[in-house]
Design an enzyme around this catalytic site. Structure first.
Site, PDB file in Angstrom:
ATOM      1  N   TYR A  90       0.839  -1.208   0.000  1.00  0.00           N
ATOM      2  CA  TYR A  90       0.000   0.000   0.000  1.00  0.00           C
ATOM      3  C   TYR A  90       0.873   1.259   0.000  1.00  0.00           C
ATOM      4  CZ  TYR A  90      -3.553   3.362   1.609  1.00  0.00           C
ATOM      5  OH  TYR A  90      -4.388   4.448   1.741  1.00  0.00           O
ATOM      6  N   SER A  91       1.903   1.278   0.885  1.00  0.00           N
ATOM      7  CA  SER A  91       2.799   2.438   0.930  1.00  0.00           C
ATOM      8  C   SER A  91       3.473   2.651  -0.415  1.00  0.00           C
ATOM      9  CB  SER A  91       3.886   2.243   1.999  1.00  0.00           C
ATOM     10  OG  SER A  91       3.303   2.211   3.263  1.00  0.00           O
ATOM     11  N   LYS A 131       1.099   4.220  -2.882  1.00  0.00           N
ATOM     12  CA  LYS A 131       0.818   5.639  -2.659  1.00  0.00           C
ATOM     13  C   LYS A 131       2.031   6.505  -2.992  1.00  0.00           C
ATOM     14  CE  LYS A 131      -3.507   5.340  -1.587  1.00  0.00           C
ATOM     15  NZ  LYS A 131      -4.534   5.937  -2.470  1.00  0.00           N
ATOM     16  N   ILE A 148      -8.040   8.687   8.989  1.00  0.00           N
ATOM     17  CA  ILE A 148      -9.488   8.903   8.916  1.00  0.00           C
ATOM     18  C   ILE A 148     -10.178   7.561   9.115  1.00  0.00           C
ATOM     19  CG2 ILE A 148     -11.373   9.634   7.372  1.00  0.00           C
ATOM     20  CD1 ILE A 148      -8.512  11.150   6.195  1.00  0.00           C
TER      21      ILE A 148
HETATM   22  P1  NAP Z   1     -13.210   3.541   1.529  1.00  0.00           P
HETATM   23  O1  NAP Z   1     -14.247   4.070   2.436  1.00  0.00           O
HETATM   24  O2  NAP Z   1     -13.017   2.068   1.406  1.00  0.00           O
HETATM   25  O3  NAP Z   1     -13.450   4.178   0.090  1.00  0.00           O
HETATM   26  C1  NAP Z   1     -12.873   3.696  -1.089  1.00  0.00           C
HETATM   27  C2  NAP Z   1     -13.946   3.682  -2.162  1.00  0.00           C
HETATM   28  O4  NAP Z   1     -13.345   3.268  -3.403  1.00  0.00           O
HETATM   29  C3  NAP Z   1     -15.058   2.668  -1.817  1.00  0.00           C
HETATM   30  O5  NAP Z   1     -16.321   3.222  -2.114  1.00  0.00           O
HETATM   31  C4  NAP Z   1     -14.746   1.520  -2.771  1.00  0.00           C
HETATM   32  O6  NAP Z   1     -15.874   0.761  -3.138  1.00  0.00           O
HETATM   33  C5  NAP Z   1     -14.202   2.279  -3.975  1.00  0.00           C
HETATM   34  N1  NAP Z   1     -13.458   1.401  -4.878  1.00  0.00           N
HETATM   35  C6  NAP Z   1     -12.700   0.322  -4.584  1.00  0.00           C
HETATM   36  N2  NAP Z   1     -12.215  -0.223  -5.711  1.00  0.00           N
HETATM   37  C7  NAP Z   1     -12.677   0.528  -6.739  1.00  0.00           C
HETATM   38  C8  NAP Z   1     -12.542   0.458  -8.159  1.00  0.00           C
HETATM   39  N3  NAP Z   1     -11.825  -0.513  -8.749  1.00  0.00           N
HETATM   40  N4  NAP Z   1     -13.148   1.411  -8.914  1.00  0.00           N
HETATM   41  C9  NAP Z   1     -13.888   2.370  -8.325  1.00  0.00           C
HETATM   42  N5  NAP Z   1     -14.090   2.473  -7.006  1.00  0.00           N
HETATM   43  C10 NAP Z   1     -13.482   1.559  -6.221  1.00  0.00           C
HETATM   44  O7  NAP Z   1     -11.793   4.118   1.945  1.00  0.00           O
HETATM   45  P2  NAP Z   1     -11.296   5.623   2.232  1.00  0.00           P
HETATM   46  O8  NAP Z   1     -10.503   5.554   3.461  1.00  0.00           O
HETATM   47  O9  NAP Z   1     -12.390   6.598   2.098  1.00  0.00           O
HETATM   48  O10 NAP Z   1     -10.261   5.792   1.037  1.00  0.00           O
HETATM   49  C11 NAP Z   1     -10.389   6.762  -0.001  1.00  0.00           C
HETATM   50  C12 NAP Z   1      -8.990   7.092  -0.506  1.00  0.00           C
HETATM   51  O11 NAP Z   1      -8.244   7.711   0.536  1.00  0.00           O
HETATM   52  C13 NAP Z   1      -8.189   5.870  -0.935  1.00  0.00           C
HETATM   53  O12 NAP Z   1      -7.418   6.173  -2.079  1.00  0.00           O
HETATM   54  C14 NAP Z   1      -7.293   5.633   0.274  1.00  0.00           C
HETATM   55  O13 NAP Z   1      -6.137   4.924  -0.076  1.00  0.00           O
HETATM   56  C15 NAP Z   1      -7.011   7.051   0.696  1.00  0.00           C
HETATM   57  N6  NAP Z   1      -6.549   7.243   2.093  1.00  0.00           N
HETATM   58  C16 NAP Z   1      -7.319   6.889   3.159  1.00  0.00           C
HETATM   59  C17 NAP Z   1      -6.852   7.149   4.438  1.00  0.00           C
HETATM   60  C18 NAP Z   1      -7.648   6.829   5.676  1.00  0.00           C
HETATM   61  O14 NAP Z   1      -7.145   7.045   6.797  1.00  0.00           O
HETATM   62  N7  NAP Z   1      -8.838   6.343   5.584  1.00  0.00           N
HETATM   63  C19 NAP Z   1      -5.603   7.741   4.630  1.00  0.00           C
HETATM   64  C20 NAP Z   1      -4.849   8.063   3.515  1.00  0.00           C
HETATM   65  C21 NAP Z   1      -5.336   7.837   2.253  1.00  0.00           C
HETATM   66  P3  NAP Z   1     -16.240  -0.577  -2.291  1.00  0.00           P
HETATM   67  O15 NAP Z   1     -16.376  -0.146  -0.867  1.00  0.00           O
HETATM   68  O16 NAP Z   1     -17.496  -1.036  -2.915  1.00  0.00           O
HETATM   69  O17 NAP Z   1     -15.073  -1.499  -2.486  1.00  0.00           O
END
Ligand code: NAP
Length: 268
Positions: free
Chosen positions: A157-158, A161, A190
């Site tokens: 994952y790292s 990103k 988050i």
């Molecule tokens: P999340 O709630 O799981 O949201 C990710 C969304 O992307 C979900 O709706 C998921 O759908 C969708 N998805 C997965 N595979 C996909 C595909 N092939 N095509 C289109 N949509 C797809 O997670 P989140 O934490 O909000 O993450 C959003 C972004 O922020 C990600 O890029 C993550 O790496 C980044 N991020 C998150 C954090 C954190 O602390 N949460 C920190 C740094 C970066 P399904 O649920 O149906 O699979």
């Protein structure tokens, strides 16, 4: 307040967590938002959640599927005539069962690369055809503070990103002659489904912090306490606010940057 009235925005992975927060901030700023997600149902939930905003629509879009990307972008141009803002937010942390494996397997590496890196590139390249012909536009990629440090439990994952940060720099240079800005936001911590699965894994195998005996939200809260100088978690709307700024005309001279929104976790 940032004004995005009349702007046409497309958000990937908009059905959940940070993506929903981004859509709601863009809608509040007056943008018309196409919420896309691999799950049509969750994209539609976000559409309803943002119903106070401009013109909000929802469509299914799998960022790994070039055919689906081309179809959605072509339809959008036909219906809305332009794209002002693309937010590449869709991301995953691992393949099925990732949390129960101490070391990520080759499927974890492959799927995370396909969504987090190739997905961003594929959507960006298709949308860039339109942005070049318009001679304007903004792209914001959602990277992570995981790009800023090694990780013993989620190196795949790292690495993905860090690749998004690097792609952002390269794509910014490719698009600068066309008056298109390309930047990234690196969210901190988050509480979303992605973090739930990180907590599940770390409660079983540990991580880069001693959280022995903790699980779920308690493990997350302890991580916030230990890691974040401002002593609070970040929110989907915090990320949405940074995106809205980078997507606005007042950020016209910022490109190729990856901005941490992490309560001070990384200061350089
Ligand atoms: P999340 O709630 O799981 O949201 C990710 C969304 O992307 C979900 O709706 C998921 O759908 C969708 N998805 C997965 N595979 C996909 C595909 N092939 N095509 C289109 N949509 C797809 O997670 P989140 O934490 O909000 O993450 C959003 C972004 O922020 C990600 O890029 C993550 O790496 C980044 N991020 C998150 C954090 C954190 O602390 N949460 C920190 C740094 C970066 P399904 O649920 O149906 O699979």
């Amino acid at each position: 307040m940032i004004d995005l009235s009349g702007k046409e925005a497309i958000v990937t992975g908009g059905g959940s967590g940070i993506g929903r927060g981004i859509c709601s901030v863009l809608a509040l700023a007056g943008a018309n938002v196409l919420v896309t997600d691999i799950s049509r149902g969750s994209a539609e939930e976000t559409m309803r959640y943002c119903s106070y905003g401009g013109d909000i629509t929802a469509k299914e879009l799998d960022v790994t599927n070039e055919h689906s990307i081309d179809k959605i972008i072509s339809e959008h141009i036909k219906e809305r005539k332009k794209i002002d803002i693309l937010v590449n937010n869709a991301g995953i942390i691992g393949s099925e069962g990732w949390s129960n494996r101490e070391i990520p397997n080759s499927q974890d590496w492959a799927e995370v690369y396909e969504v987090n890196v190739r997905g961003v590139v594929k959507v960006s390249e298709r949308v860039s055809i339109e942005l070049k012909s318009q001679n304007q536009g903004k792209i914001v990629n959602i990277a992570s503070i995981a790009a800023r440090q090694g990780s013993p439990d989620s190196p795949h994952y790292s690495t993905s990103k860090a690749a998004v940060v690097s792609w952002t720099q390269s794509h910014a240079l490719q698009m600068a002659p066309y008056n298109v800005n390309v930047n990234a936001v690196c969210p901190g911590l988050i509480w979303t489904p992605i973090w739930e699965s990180i907590a599940k894994k770390r409660s079983q195998f540990g991580g880069n912090l001693d959280t022995t005996g903790l699980e779920g939200k308690k493990l997350f809260d302890q991580t916030v306490k230990s890691w974040i100088p401002l002593q609070r978690e970040q929110t989907p709307e915090d990320i949405g606010n940074a995106v809205a700024f980078l997507a606005s005309d007042i950020a016209q001279n910022i490109t190729g940057q990856s901005i941490n929104v992490d309560g001070g976790r990384f200061t350089n």
